[in-house]
Enzyme design. Structure first.
Site, PDB file in Angstrom:
ATOM      1  N   ALA A  67       0.871  -1.171   0.000  1.00 11.96           N
ATOM      2  CA  ALA A  67       0.000   0.000   0.000  1.00 11.96           C
ATOM      3  C   ALA A  67       0.912   1.226   0.000  1.00 11.96           C
ATOM      4  CB  ALA A  67      -0.866  -0.009   1.253  1.00 11.96           C
ATOM      5  N   GLY A 113       0.482  -4.926   0.971  1.00 11.72           N
ATOM      6  CA  GLY A 113      -0.722  -4.950   0.133  1.00 11.72           C
ATOM      7  C   GLY A 113      -0.489  -5.630  -1.211  1.00 11.72           C
ATOM      8  N   GLU A 116      -0.832  -9.221  -0.485  1.00 13.11           N
ATOM      9  CA  GLU A 116      -2.256  -9.422  -0.189  1.00 13.11           C
ATOM     10  C   GLU A 116      -3.070  -9.441  -1.488  1.00 13.11           C
ATOM     11  OE1 GLU A 116      -2.112  -6.192   2.768  1.00 13.11           O
ATOM     12  OE2 GLU A 116      -3.134  -7.566   4.127  1.00 13.11           O
ATOM     13  N   GLU A 136       4.522  -5.285   7.361  1.00 15.32           N
ATOM     14  CA  GLU A 136       3.771  -4.240   8.078  1.00 15.32           C
ATOM     15  C   GLU A 136       4.235  -3.993   9.506  1.00 15.32           C
ATOM     16  OE1 GLU A 136       2.451  -6.388   6.010  1.00 15.32           O
ATOM     17  OE2 GLU A 136       0.958  -5.392   4.758  1.00 15.32           O
TER      18      GLU A 136
END
Ligand code: COA
Length: 261
Positions: A67, A113, A116, A136
């Protein structure tokens, strides 16, 4: 004509390739990219000319490096929660529940992300230079786009917690051993391999494939009995034109021509 700023879409013979195109930011997922991916996937779901989707990143270095950290660095708790919830609905759950197969072509870093995103796809094929991880906790957060759940489903609790708690990246070779990716190939062959698999899937019944995706996904839904979903979906197949065509073609010793109806 595509109006996207952050992704490139190309539909060739039923295979829609979506390329996340922010190579100078290692294809990090900012809000706009998530919106565009969501729009492209929703459009693909209802577009009869799309049979299989390949999702990849532009450049030689990254699939998606996570992200976009610059967007959420100053968020408060409410904003953080909304970011996660919104992402689940708009992109990650949408992807997992799409009834057209999605293959992630993991062509480099798949972090946070990015991993993911690959894990929400139905199949993952990685290039041998790919590095995967959920870093993270090194930023003081946890994976928020389904990573704690989908990584555990794919590699089991022990390895998932190891990856999440160490924040380490693993190699494509280890990802293959752990069941995180289906295949590993050279970077040059990555899209070729993905397209070969997509072409094979295209020759099968789209309506049966949609039923298979719904049935397999049911295994991971709280309060849902996957065996019951399988029985329902199995029954539904019998009223499709694809079932009539598939069984007739077999008995007539010819290749079936499926319509997905
Ligand atoms: N969010 C925002 N920008 C990112 C990003 C991310 N997740 N990942 C990379 N970028 C940007 C960098 O800030 C840099 O931008 P700049 O040139 O404007 O400074 C650019 O992409 C290139 O990255 P850089 O770090 O210079 O490349 P590198 O080869 O030295 O390192 C990584 C590659 C993947 C190891 C490193 O970029 C990294 O650790 N990224 C963050 C990974 C992460 O924590 N993801 C989870 C987020 S929740």
């Amino acid at each position: 004509m595509s109006t996207f700023q952050n992704i490139i879409t190309e539909n060739k013979e039923g295979i829609l390739t979506i390329t996340i195109n922010r190579p100078d930011k290692l294809n990090a997922l900012n809000k706009n990219t998530i919106e565009e991916l969501s729009t492209a996937l929703k459009t693909a779901e209802t577009n009869d000319s799309v049979k299989v989707i390949i999702l990849t990143g532009s450049g030689q270095k990254a699939f998606v490096a996570g992200a976009d950290i610059s967007e959420f660095a100053n968020y408060n708790g409410e904003q953080g929660k909304a970011l996660s919830a919104d992402g689940h609905v708009k992109l990650f759950d949408l992807l997992q529940n799409l009834t057209k197969p999605v293959i992630a072509a993991v062509n480099g870093f798949a972090l946070g992300g990015g991993l993911e995103l690959a894990m929400a796809c139905h199949i993952r094929i990685a290039s041998d230079n790919a590095k995967m991880g959920l870093p993270e906790v090194s930023l003081g957060v946890i994976p928020g786009y389904g990573g704690t759940q989908r990584l555990t489903q794919l590699v089991g609790k022990g390895k998932a917690l190891e990856m999440i708690m160490t924040a380490d990246m693993i190699t494509a070779e280890d990802a293959l051993k752990w069941g995180l990716v289906n295949h590993v190939t050279t970077q040059d062959n990555l899209l070729i391999k993905c397209n070969e698999m997509a072409s094979k899937i295209i020759s099968r019944s789209p309506s049966a494939i949609a039923s298979a995706i719904r049935s397999v996904n049911a295994n991971f839904q709280d309060g849902v009995n996957g065996f019951e979903v399988e029985i329902e979906e199995f029954g539904k197949c019998f009223v499709t034109q694809d079932f009539k065509e598939g069984t007739t073609a077999f008995l007539e010793k010819r290749k079936p021509k499926f319509t997905g109806k």
